[in-house]
Design an enzyme around this catalytic site. Structure first.
Site, PDB file in Angstrom:
ATOM      1  N   ASP A 187       0.851  -1.185   0.000  1.00 30.19           N
ATOM      2  CA  ASP A 187       0.000   0.000   0.000  1.00 30.19           C
ATOM      3  C   ASP A 187       0.891   1.241   0.000  1.00 30.19           C
ATOM      4  OD1 ASP A 187      -3.054   0.767   0.569  1.00 30.19           O
ATOM      5  OD2 ASP A 187      -1.769   2.194   1.617  1.00 30.19           O
ATOM      6  N   GLU A 231      -4.576   2.383  -4.552  1.00 31.60           N
ATOM      7  CA  GLU A 231      -3.123   2.441  -4.376  1.00 31.60           C
ATOM      8  C   GLU A 231      -2.573   1.165  -3.743  1.00 31.60           C
ATOM      9  OE1 GLU A 231      -4.797   4.265  -0.541  1.00 31.60           O
ATOM     10  OE2 GLU A 231      -5.369   4.014  -2.641  1.00 31.60           O
TER      11      GLU A 231
END
Length: 334
Positions: A187, A231
Site C-alpha cells: 500500500d 493504491e
C-alpha cells in the site's frame, strides 16, 4: 443462332474462376491449365499442356505436395493440403509479382474418372493469403482483448480479475505439490493526501512509476504483480518461503523509497513510501485461499499501524473453520 461448342464454353468457365485448376492424366501430364494458373505461374496453358508439374516448375514443388499427388494418382483418394501446415507448395506468385514471396495456398487434389473409364486428377489451388491475413488480424485482436481484460489500463500491472484467478491457481498448485507459497500486499503510504495536494494526474504518474519500479525487481516469470485496488497492490510469489518473501518485500520497499518522489503530505517521510504485509503458506498447512488472503491483509494492517514504510510478516495459520470458496474480499482500513 449458332451456339459455341461446349468445349469453348467450359474453357471460358475455367478461365473465369478465381482459383487455379489443373487436370492431370494418369501419368501426371497436364490436360487442363486455366488462366488463373497461367497468371500466377507465368506459364501459359499452351506451354503447360502435355508436361508434368516437375518439368514445368523445375523441381520447385514442395515435397509434401509431391507425396500427396503421388498418393492421389496411385490410390485414387482425394487429398486436401491445409494451408496451416503446407503454406506454399507450388511456386505461384502474386500479380504483379514485385515480391518474391509465394502466395499462400489451399490445395485440394481429387481423382476423377471420365466416361471412357480413364482416371484423371483434378487439382484446385486457392489463394489463402487473404484468409491467413484475416486469421492473423483476428488472432492479434483476440490477444489484445485478452490483455485488456486482465491488465490495469493505467499502470500496466495485472488487474484484480487476473489476481483472483491466478491466486487460486497458485494456491492450489502449492497445496498439491507441497511447496511454500507467499503473498505480499503493498500500500502506498498516505496516497489520499498526495492526490489531494498534487492532484489526481500526478497521483496517476506515481502509480505508474511505482509499478514500473516493482516490475524491474521481480525477476522470476512466475512472480506476478497486480493492482489490487486504488493504491494497493498484491505480489504473488509461488514456490517462495518466508525468508525469500521477506527479502523481496524489503527490496520492493527500498526501491520505491529510492524513487524519491516528493510527498510533502506524508506523515513519515518527505517522499513516497510503501507499507507491505507478507504471509506464507507453509507446506502441509490446512488452509484455504480466503484465509491466506485475510492473513496477508492483516499483516499489511500491522505494517500501516506500526509506523508505515515498513514490512510486517504473519504466517498463514491452520483454518479453524471452512471459509466460502469465492469470498476473496478482505477490506484494508486506511
Amino acid at each position: 443462332m449458332n451456339q459455341p461448342p461446349n468445349s469453348l464454353i467450359f474453357d471460358a468457365i475455367w478461365d473465369a474462376l478465381n482459383l487455379g485448376l489443373i487436370l492431370l492424366d494418369e501419368q501426371g501430364r497436364v490436360k487442363l491449365w486455366n488462366d488463373w494458373m497461367a497468371r500466377h505461374s507465368g506459364i501459359s496453358a499452351a506451354l503447360a499442356t502435355g508436361h508434368s508439374l516437375d518439368t514445368l516448375f523445375q523441381n520447385e514443388i514442395n515435397a509434401s505436395f509431391k507425396t500427396a499427388l503421388k498418393n492421389a494418382l496411385s490410390h485414387k483418394l482425394p487429398i486436401v493440403l491445409s494451408n496451416a501446415l503446407h503454406r506454399s507448395p507450388l511456386p505461384l506468385y502474386p500479380i504483379p509479382a514485385a515480391a518474391q514471396a509465394r502466395i499462400q495456398q489451399s490445395i485440394a487434389i481429387t481423382p476423377i474418372i471420365d466416361p471412357s473409364g480413364a482416371y484423371s486428377c483434378l487439382i484446385q489451388v486457392t489463394d489463402a493469403s487473404m484468409s491467413v491475413n484475416r486469421e492473423r488480424v483476428l488472432k492479434l485482436h483476440s490477444e489484445k482483448l485478452g490483455i485488456d481484460a486482465t491488465t490495469d489500463s493505467l499502470t500496466g500491472a495485472f488487474n484484480r480479475r487476473f489476481f483472483d484467478e491466478r491466486y487460486r491457481v497458485e494456491f492450489g498448485r502449492a497445496q498439491r505439490q507441497g511447496t511454500p507459497f507467499s503473498l505480499l500486499m503493498l500500500d502506498i503510504d498516505f496516497f489520499k493526501g498526495y492526490n489531494d495536494n498534487y492532484g489526481h494526474p500526478a497521483g496517476d504518474r506515481v502509480l505508474i512509476s511505482v509499478v514500473q519500479a516493482i516490475k524491474l525487481q521481480l525477476n522470476r516469470a512466475t512472480d506476478v504483480l497486480t493492482r489490487y485496488g486504488g493504491e494497493e497492490f498484491a505480489v504473488i510469489l509461488p514456490d517462495c518461503g518466508a525468508e525469500g518473501a521477506h527479502a523481496v518485500a524489503e527490496m520492493l520497499r527500498a526501491t520505491v523509497a529510492d524513487l524519491n518522489i516528493p510527498h510533502c503530505k506524508s506523515k513519515i517521510a518527505d517522499h513516497i513510501t510503501l507499507s507491505i504485509g507478507i504471509t506464507t503458506l507453509a507446506p502441509g498447512t490446512k488452509c484455504n485461499p480466503t484465509c491466506m488472503l485475510e492473513t496477508a491483509d492483516t499483516a499489511l494492517y500491522n505494517a500501516k499501524h506500526s509506523g508505515r514504510n515498513c514490512v510486517r510478516y504473519t504466517i498463514t495459520p491452520e483454518c479453524k473453520k471452512p471459509c466460502p470458496a469465492d469470498s476473496l474480499q478482505p477490506h484494508m482500513p486506511d
